[in-house]
Every structure is written in C-alpha cells, then in structure tokens.
Scaffold this motif. Structure first.
Motif: not given
Length: 416
Positions: A276-288, A295-299
C-alpha cells in the motif's frame, strides 16, 4: 500470512494491456500527458502489427471493412475508447492489406494442421490443433469466432481443469469488451464446473475473476469479499498487477466493511501493508478515514478518485463511489453525537457551512442520513436507532407476518 509468489506467474493478457492503454488514451491530459499517450499509442500499434490484430485495427481506425463483411455489430470492442468521436488510429491501406494476407495465410496453415491431426494423430493432438485456431481468433480480435471455437474446445475437452482454463479465456475476452451479461453467465458456469472438481489454484483464480465481475456490476461488498479472500494467494496476474489488485481491495473494503472488520482485514493485513505504501495517496486515504481525520480524508478522496479514473473497471463508478464514501464519513462523524453544531462539523470536514448544509439536506431527503437540521439554531440532531431497537422492530414485524399466515391457514382449515 505472507503472499506466496512463483517465477511462473503468467504475464498480463496482451488484450487487457491494450484495453488499459486505449482507456488511458481516451482520458484528458490531466491523467496522461501527450507524451504518455503517444507512447501508449505506439505500444498498441506495435502489438497490432506483430500479433496480426486485423479486427482490432479495423475497429480502431474506423474502417470497419471486415466487420461489415462479416456482420459484426458496431463498436464490438465496447468500452470507453469506443465512444471516441474520431478514430484513435489513422487507416493505412498498406498495413490493412498486409494484416489481411497474414491472417488468411495463418488461418489456412492452422486449418491444414487440424486436418493433418485428424488423419494421422490422436485425439489430444486434434484438440490442441483446434485450440490453436481458437487462440489465433482471439489474438487477431475476432471475438465472435474465438468464442465459438473455445466453446467447441470446451465440449471436446477432458477433465475439469482444461475446461476451466478455457472458460477463463472466454472471460478475459468479456473483460476486454466489458460484456457484463456474458461475464455473469461464465461465472455461473465456472462455479458449476468447480462443483465437479477443481484444484486449489484455479479456485483462487476464479475468486479474482468473480471480484472484477462484481465490481463491474457495482456489487462492491461481494467484490471486496472475493478480493480479500485472495490477498495472500493472488495468482491471476493475467488480469492485473498485484498493485492494482491491492488498490481495488483497499478502496472497495473501505466501502463494504465496518470499522472492526476494516481494521482486522485491511489495516492489520501484512500483505496489504507491504504494497500500500507504493500506491500514492491510498494509505493516507485509508488511515485518515479510519482515524476520523475527515478534512484529510476528503482531500485524499479526491486524489483516489483521480487514480480510479485511470482504472478501467472502476472509472464508470466514480460518482457513485464518491457519494457513498462521503455518506459513510458523515455517518461515522455523526454517530459520536446526539447533536452537533453545523459549524463544528464544517470545521471537521474543511467545508463551508453553506456547502455542508446543501450536502446533508440532499442525503437526508433520500433517507441516507438519520438526522435532521435545525436551521434556526444551526444544529444537526441525530435520529439513530440502537441495534436492540432495530432487532425488536424486525421481530415484531416478522411476528405479525407469521400471525397473519396462521390466521389464513386456520380459515382454510375451518372451510374444510
């Protein structure tokens, strides 16, 4: 559990590579630069000439001579790139003639090989010769003849394994054309064959074929279940890369699973975490989303939707997916409150109060959010029922239904 890999994993089906390339070429420059589109166009052009893809060339150039002669329906490739107003490739009479001659020559050679096998060799050699013709029809993009030839090969095959492999091949043609009705029929057929027997590897591969089909049908819950069951055993590299598989698995699981299951099956999954760390914003999307950083999730949702636009199987569902994830986030936020001010919620999501008011009102009106807005006090009041109340109401309803049936039965018995 660690995913097992082998050096014998098959490469991605060349036609699916071409379909993905054509999909990218049909998108705006935001998703693929002109240089990238030119590279993809060169790749498709090279494959068409090397693999003698006469029918695909016929369609992509808008020439359609072969299609008209043989009664093939318009837009038989049937995908995003088939909706382009202008052909993606310029027609070249010389290229077309070379492809036409090469195809006829190769078909004649393959037909002669079938006759020779029928006259002097055994049944297995005859089946292989016929399979070679079916594979060639698929190679050149003559889907109609390919499907018929594969069907004949299935009827003549011995054993469940070879039949399943042919069904998988027919499904890959349907994935290229995005023919969902055909996919549903083939999924049922594959499951019927597996009831007769079938090895572990083919069962796992079928789960991926099912997952993609469910995704196209917008049945994201069943798609997520199919993908999650195959995270550590993924071997369907003829369909997609493991990275794309993880992208689909994570994004669909967020919509399909509740928080405890999302944590257990995705956030704590070592196979997912490896990629998942290689897939751009996906990890941040999941964890947010999981950590309620809205707010971070919507971005990150916007970034993930851009990624989805480049994914052929999910691009058609972007509006639906975006709406459902926003509803899920709003529900998750409101569950913590009996009432909350509009200002607090707008700050949490980084949205203006005016936009949030319109957004919530729309979802409340269609009964997707269990709350109401007090416009005078600018307060959102939740109206959720607890689980015990829901079970009680369901039990009462079922009890009333049972009593009605008993009363009808008693009247019938009285008449007798």
């Amino acid at each position: 559990m660690v995913r097992l890999t082998t050096s014998e994993e098959p490469p991605m089906d060349i036609h699916l590579q071409i379909a993905d390339s054509l999909h990218m070429m049909a998108l705006s420059d935001k998703f693929a630069s002109q240089a990238e589109k030119q590279r993809l166009k060169q790749f498709v052009d090279t494959q068409i000439k090397e693999k003698k893809m006469l029918y695909l060339y016929d369609e992509l150039t808008g020439h359609r001579k072969v299609a008209q002669q043989q009664g093939v329906a318009k837009n038989y490739i049937s995908s995003a790139f088939a909706q382009q107003k202008a052909p993606l490739f310029n027609f070249d009479e010389g290229v077309y003639r070379d492809l036409e001659v090469s195809v006829e020559k190769e078909l004649q050679r393959l037909r002669d090989a079938v006759k020779e096998a029928q006259e002097s060799e055994g049944e297995s050699e005859v089946r292989q010769a016929k399979l070679n013709i079916a594979n060639f029809y698929k190679q050149i993009g003559n889907w109609e003849q390919a499907q018929k030839s594969y069907e004949q090969c299935i009827s003549e095959s011995v054993g469940v394994g070879p039949k399943l492999d042919l069904v998988f091949t027919k499904m890959r043609i349907a994935f290229f054309t995005l023919n969902v009705p055909v996919l549903r029929t083939l999924i049922e057929r594959a499951n019927t064959l597996l009831e007769e027997g079938g090895d572990w590897e083919r069962r796992n591969r079928l789960r991926i074929y099912e997952g993609i089909t469910f995704m196209l049908l917008r049945d994201f819950k069943r798609a997520a279940e199919a993908f999650l069951s195959s995270v550590s055993t993924f071997s369907a590299t003829e369909l997609m890369s493991y990275e794309d598989f993880v992208f689909y698995t994570v994004s669909l699981s967020m919509l399909a699973l509740d928080r405890p299951q999302l944590n257990k099956k995705v956030l704590l999954n070592s196979d997912v975490l490896t990629v998942i760390g290689t897939l751009g914003p996906l990890e941040d999307y999941l964890r947010s989303f999981y950590n309620s950083k809205y707010q971070q999730f919507l971005l990150r949702l916007c970034d993930v939707l851009d990624m989805m636009q480049t994914k052929r199987y999910m691009s058609r569902h972007i509006a639906f997916y975006s709406r459902e994830m926003r509803i899920l986030a709003y529900k998750q936020f409101l569950q913590a409150y009996k009432s909350v001010t509009m200002q607090s919620m707008s700050q949490a999501f980084g949205l203006s109060m005016e936009f949030l008011d319109r957004e919530l009102a729309r979802f409340i009106a269609i009964h997707r959010l269990p709350c109401k807005i007090d416009k005078v006090r600018q307060v959102i009041e939740t109206q959720r029922d607890d689980e015990r109340s829901q079970k009680y109401a369901k039990t009462i309803k079922q009890g009333d239904h049972l009593l009605n049936r008993i009363q009808k039965l008693s009247r019938v018995m009285d008449l007798e």
